[in-house]
Design a protein around this motif. Structure first.
Motif, PDB file in Angstrom:
ATOM      1  N   ALA A  80      -9.111 -29.049  -3.220  1.00  0.00           N
ATOM      2  CA  ALA A  80      -8.405 -29.818  -2.193  1.00  0.00           C
ATOM      3  C   ALA A  80      -7.655 -30.962  -2.868  1.00  0.00           C
ATOM      4  N   ARG A  81      -6.559 -31.387  -2.265  1.00  0.00           N
ATOM      5  CA  ARG A  81      -5.746 -32.440  -2.869  1.00  0.00           C
ATOM      6  C   ARG A  81      -6.529 -33.744  -2.955  1.00  0.00           C
ATOM      7  N   ASP A  82      -6.662 -34.242  -4.172  1.00  0.00           N
ATOM      8  CA  ASP A  82      -7.387 -35.492  -4.392  1.00  0.00           C
ATOM      9  C   ASP A  82      -6.499 -36.662  -3.982  1.00  0.00           C
ATOM     10  N   ASP A 256      -9.717 -38.576   6.704  1.00  0.00           N
ATOM     11  CA  ASP A 256      -8.264 -38.698   6.871  1.00  0.00           C
ATOM     12  C   ASP A 256      -7.557 -38.550   5.528  1.00  0.00           C
ATOM     13  N   ALA A 257      -8.109 -39.204   4.504  1.00  0.00           N
ATOM     14  CA  ALA A 257      -7.477 -39.148   3.181  1.00  0.00           C
ATOM     15  C   ALA A 257      -7.487 -37.741   2.598  1.00  0.00           C
ATOM     16  N   TRP A 258      -8.554 -37.002   2.862  1.00  0.00           N
ATOM     17  CA  TRP A 258      -8.671 -35.631   2.352  1.00  0.00           C
ATOM     18  C   TRP A 258      -8.080 -34.612   3.323  1.00  0.00           C
ATOM     19  N   GLU A 259      -7.490 -35.102   4.402  1.00  0.00           N
ATOM     20  CA  GLU A 259      -6.813 -34.251   5.392  1.00  0.00           C
ATOM     21  C   GLU A 259      -7.762 -33.205   5.984  1.00  0.00           C
ATOM     22  N   VAL A 288     -16.696 -31.233  -0.749  1.00  0.00           N
ATOM     23  CA  VAL A 288     -15.342 -30.811  -0.370  1.00  0.00           C
ATOM     24  C   VAL A 288     -14.669 -30.077  -1.527  1.00  0.00           C
ATOM     25  N   GLU A 289     -14.821 -30.576  -2.739  1.00  0.00           N
ATOM     26  CA  GLU A 289     -14.209 -29.922  -3.892  1.00  0.00           C
ATOM     27  C   GLU A 289     -14.778 -28.525  -4.106  1.00  0.00           C
ATOM     28  N   GLN A 290     -16.101 -28.403  -4.025  1.00  0.00           N
ATOM     29  CA  GLN A 290     -16.707 -27.082  -4.217  1.00  0.00           C
ATOM     30  C   GLN A 290     -16.356 -26.137  -3.076  1.00  0.00           C
TER      31      GLN A 290
END
Length: 322
Positions: A80-82, A256-259, A288-290
């Protein structure tokens, strides 16, 4: 991925690639050699087709490195977009401590893991002048070790300097008159003697000091069995803040930041972040990353089930045999 020890490797192709990689990344042969695992004195002649040694050995090492960065790049595409740094209610409180300290005061912040302390102080110091971060470890608890880390943060070479008084003078000389801020992160590792030395720098030079750590730090200074010993430091603390968990607003800002718009996902991450001992927002980030990599493996958008599977995968499993 292929095993270079049993897979045919084209020497010329690897030579062309390493030259292109160096040009594209702007790396020196020393830097590139460190990454590949081949000394620059070998890699540079190989790239110029002037190496008289075992060229296949060098080519295979380059091929291994190529596979490593290719696999990492492919994996990173699924993340996911950091968003990088993002403001939260807690970060605003911590930034307040830093601002007050930068005015020539001493402040103390005691926070639990995953509250955004480190990202906040790095963002603040990157955005202001004369702000230095000394991050302490257990091995830095002695006065001399602490001063060596502070000198490193100040950019002052401490090599060959072992006399405590000399090191302390070097710190004072480096911060005097600059209206700077010295941030001591993980200050809970420090002894009373080290904290007193930092307090003396503040008194002598007017440098602002922000001590950051866990709850133990503030408890030791303000209410521990050696409270009387900390009296001089305690009397100089302009403001303190203690917080062991993120707050709900922090989790909302994270999502919100991680959409992450799915209500079920947001609710799950809120439960994780606000559970004592679970790791706060840091654990949410890991999950979230995994989860995003699980979704990317199947070429589909991130779903609630991915986060649930990622959380289960991060849980410690204890297997008992009878």
């Amino acid at each position: 991925m292929n095993n270079p020890d049993s897979f045919p490797v084209d020497v010329s192709e690897q030579r062309d690639w390493i030259n292109a990689e160096k040009a594209a990344k702007g790396l020196s042969w020393t830097q590139l050699g460190t990454l590949v695992g081949i000394p620059s004195g070998t890699l540079s002649p190989f790239a110029a087709d002037q190496y008289a040694g075992n060229v296949e050995r060098v080519a295979r090492a380059i091929y291994k490195y190529r596979q490593t960065i290719t696999s990492q790049a492919a994996r990173a595409q699924g993340l996911a977009r950091d968003p990088g740094y993002f403001e939260t209610a807690t970060s605003r409180r911590l930034r307040g401590l830093l601002i007050i300290a930068h005015m020539g005061r001493i402040t103390v912040g005691a926070t639990g893991p995953g509250t955004g302390k480190t990202m906040t102080l790095r963002e603040y110091c990157a955005s202001t002048s004369n702000c230095w971060i000394g991050t302490m470890r257990h091995t830095d608890k002695s006065v001399n070790a602490m001063m060596a880390e502070v000198l490193r943060a100040l950019g002052v070479p401490a090599k060959g300097t072992g006399w405590g008084r000399q090191m302390s003078h070097m710190v004072s000389s480096s911060v005097a008159g600059k209206r700077g801020l010295l941030v001591i992160d993980e200050a809970n590792h420090l002894t009373w003697e080290s904290l007193e030395e930092i307090r003396a720098w503040h008194d002598d030079t007017g440098v602002g000091v922000c001590l950051l750590g866990n709850e133990e730090l503030l408890m030791r200074i303000q209410g521990g069995p050696r409270r009387d010993a900390f009296a001089r430091l305690n009397s100089r603390i302009a403001q303190s803040h203690i917080q062991n968990l993120p707050v709900e607003e922090d989790v909302e800002a994270f999502c919100d930041a991680w959409e992450l718009a799915d209500p079920a996902v947001r609710s799950m991450l809120s439960r994780i972040a606000l559970t004592p001992g679970a790791g706060g927002l840091r654990e949410c980030r890991q999950i979230v990353e995994q989860a995003s990599m699980l979704a990317a493996d199947e070429d589909r958008p991130l779903a609630f089930a991915d986060l649930r599977d990622a959380q289960a995968g991060r849980a410690t499993k204890h297997i008992r045999t009878s």
